[in-house]
Write a protein that holds these residues in place. Structure first.
Motif, mmCIF file in Angstrom:
data_model
loop_
_atom_site.group_PDB
_atom_site.id
_atom_site.type_symbol
_atom_site.label_atom_id
_atom_site.label_comp_id
_atom_site.label_asym_id
_atom_site.label_seq_id
_atom_site.Cartn_x
_atom_site.Cartn_y
_atom_site.Cartn_z
ATOM 1 N N ALA A 99 0.832 -1.209 0.000
ATOM 2 C CA ALA A 99 0.000 0.000 0.000
ATOM 3 C C ALA A 99 0.863 1.255 0.000
ATOM 4 C CB ALA A 99 -0.921 0.001 1.220
ATOM 5 N N ARG A 100 0.351 2.270 -0.656
ATOM 6 C CA ARG A 100 0.998 3.585 -0.625
ATOM 7 C C ARG A 100 0.202 4.461 0.334
ATOM 8 N NH1 ARG A 100 3.750 5.676 -5.635
ATOM 9 N NH2 ARG A 100 3.097 7.531 -4.571
ATOM 10 N N TYR A 101 0.928 5.174 1.196
ATOM 11 C CA TYR A 101 0.229 6.033 2.151
ATOM 12 C C TYR A 101 1.167 7.089 2.718
ATOM 13 C CZ TYR A 101 2.370 2.652 5.381
ATOM 14 O OH TYR A 101 3.250 1.844 6.049
ATOM 15 N N PHE A 102 0.548 8.142 3.219
ATOM 16 C CA PHE A 102 1.252 9.205 3.927
ATOM 17 C C PHE A 102 1.093 8.969 5.415
ATOM 18 C CE2 PHE A 102 -0.258 11.179 -0.036
ATOM 19 C CZ PHE A 102 0.947 11.610 -0.555
ATOM 20 N N VAL A 103 2.054 9.482 6.189
ATOM 21 C CA VAL A 103 1.999 9.347 7.643
ATOM 22 C C VAL A 103 1.984 10.738 8.264
ATOM 23 C CG1 VAL A 103 3.192 8.483 9.699
ATOM 24 C CG2 VAL A 103 3.242 7.154 7.574
ATOM 25 N N GLN A 140 -1.241 15.345 13.597
ATOM 26 C CA GLN A 140 -1.752 16.204 12.536
ATOM 27 C C GLN A 140 -0.657 16.933 11.761
ATOM 28 O OE1 GLN A 140 -4.792 18.700 14.230
ATOM 29 N NE2 GLN A 140 -6.126 16.966 14.621
ATOM 30 N N ARG A 141 0.564 16.394 11.779
ATOM 31 C CA ARG A 141 1.669 16.990 11.029
ATOM 32 C C ARG A 141 2.261 15.917 10.132
ATOM 33 N NH1 ARG A 141 6.992 17.129 11.910
ATOM 34 N NH2 ARG A 141 6.796 16.277 14.006
ATOM 35 N N MET A 142 2.223 16.169 8.813
ATOM 36 C CA MET A 142 2.772 15.201 7.860
ATOM 37 C C MET A 142 4.274 15.053 8.094
ATOM 38 S SD MET A 142 0.215 14.268 5.934
ATOM 39 C CE MET A 142 0.685 13.798 4.306
ATOM 40 N N ILE A 143 4.747 13.809 8.016
ATOM 41 C CA ILE A 143 6.172 13.557 8.197
ATOM 42 C C ILE A 143 6.704 12.789 6.992
ATOM 43 C CG2 ILE A 143 5.992 13.544 10.713
ATOM 44 C CD1 ILE A 143 6.408 10.433 10.448
ATOM 45 N N GLN A 144 8.019 12.897 6.772
ATOM 46 C CA GLN A 144 8.652 12.155 5.685
ATOM 47 C C GLN A 144 9.860 11.370 6.177
ATOM 48 O OE1 GLN A 144 9.384 14.623 2.298
ATOM 49 N NE2 GLN A 144 7.252 15.247 2.156
ATOM 50 N N GLN A 145 10.272 11.622 7.413
ATOM 51 C CA GLN A 145 11.400 10.915 7.993
ATOM 52 C C GLN A 145 10.950 10.255 9.291
ATOM 53 O OE1 GLN A 145 14.473 13.830 8.441
ATOM 54 N NE2 GLN A 145 14.915 13.903 6.259
ATOM 55 N N THR A 146 11.840 9.488 9.875
ATOM 56 C CA THR A 146 11.533 8.829 11.144
ATOM 57 C C THR A 146 11.249 9.875 12.216
ATOM 58 O OG1 THR A 146 12.969 6.999 10.556
ATOM 59 C CG2 THR A 146 12.405 7.233 12.885
ATOM 60 N N GLU A 147 10.193 9.635 12.960
ATOM 61 C CA GLU A 147 9.768 10.547 14.026
ATOM 62 C C GLU A 147 9.672 9.753 15.319
ATOM 63 O OE1 GLU A 147 7.879 14.405 15.094
ATOM 64 O OE2 GLU A 147 8.723 13.803 13.180
ATOM 65 N N SER A 148 10.240 10.272 16.398
ATOM 66 C CA SER A 148 10.085 9.643 17.712
ATOM 67 C C SER A 148 8.641 9.768 18.154
ATOM 68 C CB SER A 148 10.993 10.317 18.740
ATOM 69 O OG SER A 148 12.337 10.096 18.410
ATOM 70 N N PRO A 167 -4.118 7.235 2.564
ATOM 71 C CA PRO A 167 -3.740 6.930 1.190
ATOM 72 C C PRO A 167 -3.531 8.242 0.418
ATOM 73 C CG PRO A 167 -6.081 6.602 1.486
ATOM 74 C CD PRO A 167 -5.519 6.916 2.840
ATOM 75 N N PRO A 168 -2.853 8.168 -0.734
ATOM 76 C CA PRO A 168 -2.678 9.386 -1.547
ATOM 77 C C PRO A 168 -4.056 9.973 -1.885
ATOM 78 C CG PRO A 168 -1.329 7.605 -2.402
ATOM 79 C CD PRO A 168 -2.207 7.020 -1.338
#
Length: 77
Positions: free
Chosen positions: A45-49, A53-61, A72-73
């Motif tokens: 599956a393709r999805y955003f994380v 309520q803040r979009m992330i693109q890298q690893t977040e603690s 999903p997109p």
């Protein structure tokens, strides 16, 4: 360390749940690994994380009480 996971759109079909409480994950990479083991359909599956309520693109603690959303997109119009 309990965090809330929210699934949206087609991801609810892949997981059969819209909401999940997870304990024992320290960051979003651990969470992804856990979710892919529990829900194999997420592997393709393709999805955003988003975390709190803040979009992330890298690893977040992650901290107790955080809310992680998998979406999903989407497109606007």
């Amino acid at each position: 360390m309990a965090i809330e996971i929210l699934f949206f759109g087609s991801l609810t079909d892949a997981t059969t749940v819209a909401r999940l409480i997870v304990d024992g994950v320290e960051d979003t990479d651990q969470l992804r690994t856990y979710l892919m083991e529990r829900y194999p359909a997420l592997r393709s599956a393709r999805y955003f994380v988003a975390v709190n309520q803040r979009m992330i693109q890298q690893t977040e603690s992650l901290r107790p009480g955080d809310v992680v959303a998998l979406m999903p997109p989407f497109s606007g119009g």
